[in-house]
Design an enzyme around this catalytic site. Structure first.
Site, PDB file in Angstrom:
ATOM      1  N   LYS A 191       0.894  -1.181   0.000  1.00  0.00           N
ATOM      2  CA  LYS A 191       0.000   0.000   0.000  1.00  0.00           C
ATOM      3  C   LYS A 191       0.922   1.217   0.000  1.00  0.00           C
ATOM      4  O   LYS A 191       1.460   1.613   1.031  1.00  0.00           O
ATOM      5  CB  LYS A 191      -0.866  -0.017   1.262  1.00  0.00           C
ATOM      6  CG  LYS A 191      -2.214   0.649   1.126  1.00  0.00           C
ATOM      7  CD  LYS A 191      -2.194   2.113   0.733  1.00  0.00           C
ATOM      8  CE  LYS A 191      -1.840   3.015   1.881  1.00  0.00           C
ATOM      9  NZ  LYS A 191      -1.591   4.429   1.438  1.00  0.00           N
ATOM     10  N   GLU A 399       9.287  16.771  14.665  1.00  0.00           N
ATOM     11  CA  GLU A 399       9.825  16.470  13.331  1.00  0.00           C
ATOM     12  C   GLU A 399       9.145  17.398  12.323  1.00  0.00           C
ATOM     13  O   GLU A 399       7.956  17.254  12.045  1.00  0.00           O
ATOM     14  CB  GLU A 399       9.547  15.007  12.975  1.00  0.00           C
ATOM     15  CG  GLU A 399      10.239  14.581  11.692  1.00  0.00           C
ATOM     16  CD  GLU A 399       9.890  13.165  11.259  1.00  0.00           C
ATOM     17  OE1 GLU A 399       8.702  12.789  11.342  1.00  0.00           O
ATOM     18  OE2 GLU A 399      10.796  12.440  10.818  1.00  0.00           O
TER      19      GLU A 399
END
Ligand code: NAD
Length: 505
Positions: A191, A399
């Site tokens: 996926k 992040e």
């Protein structure tokens, strides 16, 4: 400009192909539409214009792909390692033959500069070659003799596995996950990320054309919350190899709990690069710039926190500012471009939000700190350097995943280690020092799965790759990948000399 025009005309046939009809799933050797008939649009981050439509997978598509992988597993796992090696080398040959097309479309689809993507395509082929050569010995185990028994171990492939990949360098990362699974004898349902589906479609085609049998690798496009979730919950899937955000890892762990999935997670990072005063500062400067501003800073191992020793802070930052200000932002297909557009407007918004957060937190925006659109379009941001930062600021803890570097000064070795380790993440760390003893001490004490000393993320395929803390669970690379994709079985044989307990005599 001549090179950009040429590259645009070279990518045109692939764009034409992806634009002319809906990009389908690849299930059991066939291209298929979504069972629901639903599609979603894919855009280029260069100007956010559409590339084409993509099949939006749902549970039914995932189910067909998992069934195909389940049926393909017995014959694929029964093939000799030698035969799997041959087929995987054929895939590598085909990747190399198509490396230019892969690099161009990857660059156009993700915004990553072509100068890096051409190497990423070649690295994809290297991943296949490396694991191809290990296929014949993947099942080998250990001989563990005991006093009156012989123990020996062997490995066998787990079965069909799910691979879920992110949008940063998607081609390279997909090969890094799929090649060892196939070499081990597993079958795969992939996926890919919904923001970068193109190179996954090329990889599927390449594997099929190179002779990988129908059902051995299947690709289902679609959103993580629908197609990805269904894959992690499917009972036929024995393990999920996932690369993406830490928070998604938590979701997958919950989703996979019911079917007791084996999980491998490669997640986010807020990696420090520590520059000591005794380092070769010219080389350190090159590495600091490269490891955050290459790949648009959209790299899990990017060194997004610069920890700089107080005594050299001023001088080093002056040189760094000049270099950051000179970085070439531009069209990703222009070979001169060093920083391209960010993957998606949503991600662009996220990265830009940190420009305000930095100000609110009291850091100095030394360079950049603003969008820099091209002709008023695209997801381009100026390469950014924040200075006078503290490690508890959000720009030092979260992040950002863009070309944004946060510089923090430190007093001494202990202070550097304390700052480096004071984060939830623990993926990579980089240390620049001329003192060998210090490099050994710091490497030992850093909470990071990978430490580079006086280097900038040089990869060695047999070496373990992965993170500590919220940066991941498990390791990839060489035999580590096989440990994940395979079961280890112990066989214990008696020499017929020991006393068997006698009950009910
Ligand atoms: P993401 O977690 O948003 O998505 C990654 C993949 O997971 C996509 O294919 C997405 O569709 C799928 N997904 C999302 N929700 C899901 C769910 N509930 N169930 C199943 N699948 C789901 O990550 P991203 O934004 O695509 O990628 C960037 C992140 O990846 C960054 O945090 C980066 O550090 C990380 N990353 C880590 C490594 C590493 O080796 N540690 C390498 C590359 C990227």
């Amino acid at each position: 400009m001549a090179d950009l025009t040429k590259n645009m005309s070279d990518v045109a046939p692939t764009l034409e192909r992806f634009g002319s009809k809906t990009l389908g799933h690849f299930i059991n050797g066939e291209l298929e539409s979504a069972e629901s008939g639903e599609t979603f649009q894919n855009h280029t981050p260069i100007d956010n214009s559409p590339i084409g439509t993509v099949a939006a997978g749902t549970g039914g598509d995932i189910d067909r792909a998992c069934q195909a992988a389940e049926q393909a597993f017995p014959p694929w796992s029964a093939l000799s390692g030698k035969k799997r090696r041959e087929l995987l080398h054929q895939v590598a040959d085909a990747i190399e033959a198509n490396a230019e097309e892969i690099a161009l479309i990857e660059s156009y689809d993700t915004g990553q500069p072509l100068r890096f993507m051409s190497k990423a395509a070649i690295r994809g082929a290297e991943n296949f070659r490396f694991f191809a050569d290990l296929a014949p010995t993947a099942r080998d185990g250990l001989s563990l003799p005991a006093e009156e028994h012989l123990n020996y171990s062997l490995r066998q492939p787990l079965g069909p596995v799910g691979v879920i990949t992110p949008w940063n360098t998607p081609f390279m990362l997909s090969t890094w996950k799929i090649a060892p699974a196939l070499a081990a004898g597993c079958t795969v349902v992939h996926k890919p990320a919904e923001w970068s589906p193109c190179s996954a479609a090329l990889l599927t085609e390449i594997m099929h054309d190179a002779g990988i049998p129908a059902g051995v690798t299947n690709t289902v496009h679609g959103s993580g919350e629908v197609a990805g979730k269904a894959l992690t919950e499917h009972p036929a899937i024995k393990a999920i190899s996932f690369v993406g955000e830490s928070v998604t890892g938590s979701h997958i762990m919950r989703q996979g709990a019911e079917t007791l999935k084996r999980l491998h997670f490669e997640l986010g990072g807020k990696n420090p690069v520590i520059v000591f005063a005794d380092a070769d500062l010219d080389r350190a400067l090159d590495a600091v710039v490269f490891m955050i501003y290459s790949l648009n800073g959209e790299r899990c191992t990017s060194s997004s926190r610069l920890l700089i020793e107080e005594s050299i802070e001023q001088e080093f930052l002056e040189r760094l500012k000049k270099r950051v200000a000179r970085l070439t932002v531009g069209h990703p297909l222009d070979p001169m471009t060093e920083v391209g557009p960010l993957i998606h407007p949503q991600h662009f918004e996220k990265v830009c939000s940190y420009f305000e957060i930095a100000k609110e937190d009291g850091a100095t925006t030394a360079v950049g700190g603003k969008p820099c659109l091209m002709n008023g379009k695209g997801n381009f941001v100026a390469p950014t350097l924040f200075t006078n930062a503290k490690n508890d600021m959000r720009i030092a803890q979260e992040e950002i995943f863009g070309p944004v570097l946060t510089a923090i000064s430190f007093r001494d070795e202990a202070d550097a280690l304390h700052i480096a380790n004071s984060t939830d993440y623990g993926l990579a760390a980089y240390v620049w020092t001329g003192d060998t003893g210090r490099s050994i001490r710091v490497a030992r004490d850093l909470d990071a799965g990978m430490v580079w000393i006086n280097s900038e993320n040089n990869r060695h395929l047999p070496a373990p790759f992965g993170g500590m803390k919220t940066s991941g669970i498990g390791r990839d690379g060489g035999d580590y990948s096989f440990d994940f994709y395979m079961e280890t079985k112990n066989v214990c044989i008696a020499a017929d000399t020991h006393t068997v307990p006698t009950l009910g005599h």
